[in-house]
Design a protein around this motif. Sequence first.
Motif, short mmCIF file in Angstrom:
data_model
loop_
_atom_site.label_atom_id
_atom_site.label_comp_id
_atom_site.label_asym_id
_atom_site.label_seq_id
_atom_site.Cartn_x
_atom_site.Cartn_y
_atom_site.Cartn_z
N VAL A 57 6.45 55.81 50.72
CA VAL A 57 5.37 55.71 51.44
C VAL A 57 4.17 56.77 51.04
N ALA A 58 4.55 57.71 50.47
CA ALA A 58 3.68 58.86 49.91
C ALA A 58 2.92 58.34 48.78
N LEU A 59 4.10 57.88 48.05
CA LEU A 59 3.19 57.09 46.72
C LEU A 59 2.26 56.18 47.03
N ARG A 60 2.43 55.35 47.92
CA ARG A 60 1.60 54.35 48.38
C ARG A 60 0.29 55.00 49.04
N VAL A 61 0.37 56.01 49.71
CA VAL A 61 -0.90 56.98 50.16
C VAL A 61 -1.55 57.31 48.90
N LEU A 62 -0.61 57.69 47.89
CA LEU A 62 -1.55 58.20 46.82
C LEU A 62 -2.33 57.13 45.88
N VAL A 63 -1.91 56.26 45.85
CA VAL A 63 -2.28 55.03 45.21
C VAL A 63 -3.72 54.70 45.73
N PHE A 64 -3.96 54.97 46.93
CA PHE A 64 -5.39 54.66 47.45
C PHE A 64 -5.95 55.72 47.96
N SER A 65 -5.61 56.82 47.63
CA SER A 65 -6.34 58.04 47.73
C SER A 65 -7.38 58.45 46.67
N PRO A 66 -8.14 59.15 46.98
CA PRO A 66 -9.17 59.40 45.81
C PRO A 66 -8.50 59.72 44.21
N PHE A 67 -7.43 60.41 44.18
CA PHE A 67 -6.63 60.69 43.21
C PHE A 67 -6.24 59.47 42.26
N GLY A 68 -5.72 58.66 43.10
CA GLY A 68 -5.14 57.20 43.04
C GLY A 68 -6.15 56.46 42.18
N TYR A 69 -7.50 56.59 42.76
CA TYR A 69 -8.60 55.77 42.08
C TYR A 69 -8.82 56.23 40.52
N ALA A 70 -8.83 57.67 40.66
CA ALA A 70 -9.20 58.56 39.65
C ALA A 70 -8.20 58.03 38.51
N LEU A 71 -6.71 57.98 38.75
CA LEU A 71 -5.96 57.55 38.01
C LEU A 71 -6.12 56.27 37.38
N ARG A 72 -6.53 55.08 38.26
CA ARG A 72 -6.74 53.77 37.77
C ARG A 72 -7.82 53.81 36.72
N ALA A 73 -8.90 54.72 37.33
CA ALA A 73 -9.97 54.78 36.42
C ALA A 73 -9.88 54.93 35.11
N THR A 74 -9.09 56.19 34.85
CA THR A 74 -8.40 56.15 33.51
C THR A 74 -7.84 55.44 32.61
N ARG A 75 -6.88 54.74 33.45
CA ARG A 75 -6.31 53.35 32.93
C ARG A 75 -7.18 52.51 32.68
N ASP A 76 -8.28 51.99 33.46
CA ASP A 76 -9.09 50.77 33.05
C ASP A 76 -9.90 50.99 32.03
N SER A 77 -10.70 52.20 32.11
CA SER A 77 -11.60 52.54 30.97
C SER A 77 -11.75 54.03 30.71
N ALA A 78 -11.11 54.45 29.66
CA ALA A 78 -11.21 55.94 29.28
C ALA A 78 -12.61 56.22 29.08
N LEU A 79 -13.22 55.49 28.31
CA LEU A 79 -14.87 55.51 28.09
C LEU A 79 -15.74 56.17 29.30
N ARG A 80 -15.45 55.08 30.12
CA ARG A 80 -16.39 55.03 31.35
C ARG A 80 -16.04 56.35 32.22
#
Lengths: 257, 674
Positions: free
Chosen positions: B496-519
């Motif tokens: 559950v904690a990991l899932r909360v992290l996925v949707f937290s701002p940090f989780g978005y930042a992490l996905r952002a680095t995955r999706d496009s390092a440049l952006r």
Amino acid sequence: MSTPILEVENLSKSYGGVHAVRGVSFTLAAGEILALIGPNGAGKSTCFNMLNGQISRDTGSVRILGRDTAGLRPREIWRLGVGRTFQITATYPSMTVRENVQVALLSHHRELGRLFGFAGARHHAEADRLLGLVGMRDLAERPCGELAYGDLKRLELAIALVNEPRLLLMDEPTAGMAPKERVALMRLTATIAREQSIGVLFTEHDMDVVFEHADRIMVLNRGSLIAGGTPAEVRNNPDVKAVYLGEGSVYGGEAAA
Amino acid sequence: MSSVAQPSEPRRNDAGPDQNQRVASVEFFVVQFLTGLASAASLFLVASGLSIIFGVTRIVNFAHGAFYMLGAYVAYTLTDRFEGFFGFWGGIVVAALVVAAVGALLEIVLLRRIYRAPELFQLLATFGVTLMVQDLVVMIWGPEDLVGPRAPGLRGAVDILGLAVPTYDLFLIVLGPLVLGGLWILFHRTRWGVLVRAATQDRDMVAALGVNQTWLFTSVFALGIFLAGLGGALQIPRNAVTHLMDLSIIVEVFVVVVIGGLGSVLGAFIAAVLVSELNAFGILIFPKISIVLVFLVMACVLIVRPWGLLGRAEGPARQPAGLSIRPWRPMSQNQRLIMLAVVVAAGFAPFVTGDYALTVLAEIAVFALFAASLHFLMTVGGLASFGHAAYFGLGAYGAAFATTMFGMPMIGSLLLGPLLGVAGAILFGWFCVRLSGVYFAMLTLAFAQIAWSIAFQWVEVTGGDNGILGVWPASWASSPATFYWLALAVSVIGIVALRVLVFSPFGYALRATRDSALRSEAIGIDRSRVQWAAFVIAGTFAGIAGALFAFLKGSVFPDNLAIPMSVDGLVMVLLGGIETVSGAVVGAIVYKALAIWLVSQTDLSKLVLGAIIVLLVVAFPKGIVGFAEDLLARRRTRADDGGSAARTAPAKATAPTSGSGAAPIAAPKMEAAR
Ligand SMILES: Nc1ncnc2c1ncn2[C@@H]1O[C@H](COP(=O)(O)OP(=O)(O)OP(=O)(O)O)[C@@H](O)[C@H]1O
Ligand SMILES: [Mg+2]
């Protein structure tokens, strides 16, 4: 006039033997819209990449709002108030259109380190306002990965406006759009630039767009600036004509008109 | 590192002086240096093969070690049957050719299907092949170590500075540079070689020249495999042939190419010499944990040159793992209630099943948490770690140390133990996040193997192969039922904690680095910091799972941080669905239950598992949950079409699969068309 938004002096970059950019100097004032044009491979994108710190420069200095940007990373230059759109769009395909803007807003408000709380609920209204500006309010819920290319370009503009920039760097902002869309997007950019006195540097292959919207135009060829001035001056410059001759570009028709 | 990775290889021909009289004489150092050079030869052959294959096909061939091993086995059979000078040398060459043919077959049957798939899938598929080969080799040649003949004509030893150096070692020392020179001529003086080099620079251009790319790839792959097979075959006079030599060499080779730079043959040579010499002298400096020296050097090289000594920076990564264009949503109220009901139902298990089933269920709960932690790094962060078991194992060892050395009560050990995993993740992660894609995968694997070696070699502290026993739960938690509840509770909270992290701002930042390092860089996100934090978070939860595991088993062993454990985690995530949020948990449950059942049913579990992995990658890259989501999405689109036919853009929602490697956006194509 107050300090220019952007002062560039003697900017150069070479790759091996290729002088991608050599000795480029110019300034950009608040509220001014400056076009950088030139044929393919002239060095336009290389200039943009040096301005936002993405690639290092061989020589030259860049001042943004009076501050020397030597050694700064792109993310630091962004914090100075620089928005950037890319020639090949760079967005987050796994997120919705709104989330793309929200991430940038979260970053602007320095909230990306938070480990809990639903990020999708934050800065919702502000994201929608920015999307509304570029006419994408209806697309907010759509997965960014399935947008048409022109929509991605508009989304990039919305993202670039997130940190209330003073300088916008737009590399071919209207490529891949229908002619009507191009005009609309550039009008919008011009309006925002005037209202918020943002300096805009953009490049574009569509000469209709360039001559209609730019306050000033610089022409780059093989890395060097060969001409600069008002649209009328550039249009009648024989050197510029020579460079574009045989390109079969819209420019030919423009010039005759 | 051969002494490190798999210790069961006896060094028969090691003519170096006796360990006891390890005098620091000049003569001794010279001989030690020559031994290092001789070891470098085979390592170079294998590593250069890997590098050449990568240069052209962009595939990191995990099965390279398996071909090295096959080369040794086939050479053993041939040289055993045909004796004499020609029997031996002919046998070596024929063995390498046979293995190259098998390699070409693999390329035609499997690799051609996955050239455009994400790196993770290529690594996994070739790892699946490795697993299959392991079982096949034992089936054909049996599990015992085999000792091959000595090389005719090179049996003796040469006297150097009063110490005996095997003639065969001198032969290998000469062979290394000869092969390097031969490869140079091949690549610079033949038409084929020029084409290969052109393909390394720009694949599309070669295709435009009208060259048959398909067969160019096959021939390059066969050459790389030939070198691996030859490297293996040449080892038989020096080392026994074992069915464990594949993993030991592949880790060494990964270290070599990380140091030398992927794609560079000369880099492979320099790094092979460097690594072999470090091993030869490391024994003198850190006799117990000689591996540390290699680790330090690799770390230094990576700080100064992230792409290796002679490597070039990779272009922007291909589509990262985990990228889906169906945006993730947090669970709805209803879905949460359903999940709650499932967890409550799981809590009733002790009332309906026996003790054995409860231990199995507890183990599944532990692995669900482990898989979820890897998922966070791999799917959310796009960082496919091939060494995630390191942090699981470190957590387990941490708990064991706390219990047996410091006499902590169980709760204390469960809280403190994972800190060892955290520390490992902080240290290793700092280096790993500097890289991406295949380099990241190889480096995580190398670090995990280093952790394994320390656990294995540092017998005084870790007990080595015998592990640490007596890590039993506190008396209140010692019944299978209570321990199961404990494991379930910790696992659910963690997930559950990991899932909360996925949707937290940090989780978005992490996905952002995955999706496009440049952006991400362009909007103020510090990619390596975000990814480092994610690495540490993933390591923390893996460590918690590991600590639980230690108490579940009552013991810890080096196996807990070995490669197979890491790969188990990867397969769980893949099986569940790499592009989904809940895939890891589903995958862990299905996989663990299947594996436990499989082991009870067949002796060839690796063969079956390997085949499953290959099948998953080729045929079902989206996994169980991904497949279910596709079905749902398709049904929904159909329903929508019935209502409002005029949906805007063509619904690409279900189109691009990671397996086919289709880019989710049209942008790069537009650029090419310009
Ligand atoms: N990373 C690189 N390595 C080597 N050469 C490069 C690199 N990037 C750009 N160049 C070269 O520098 C020159 C300028 O390229 P740049 O992308 O800036 O042109 P451009 O004006 O943006 O062209 P276009 O209109 O096609 O976008 C070109 O000759 C290009 O080949
Ligand atoms: Mg450009």
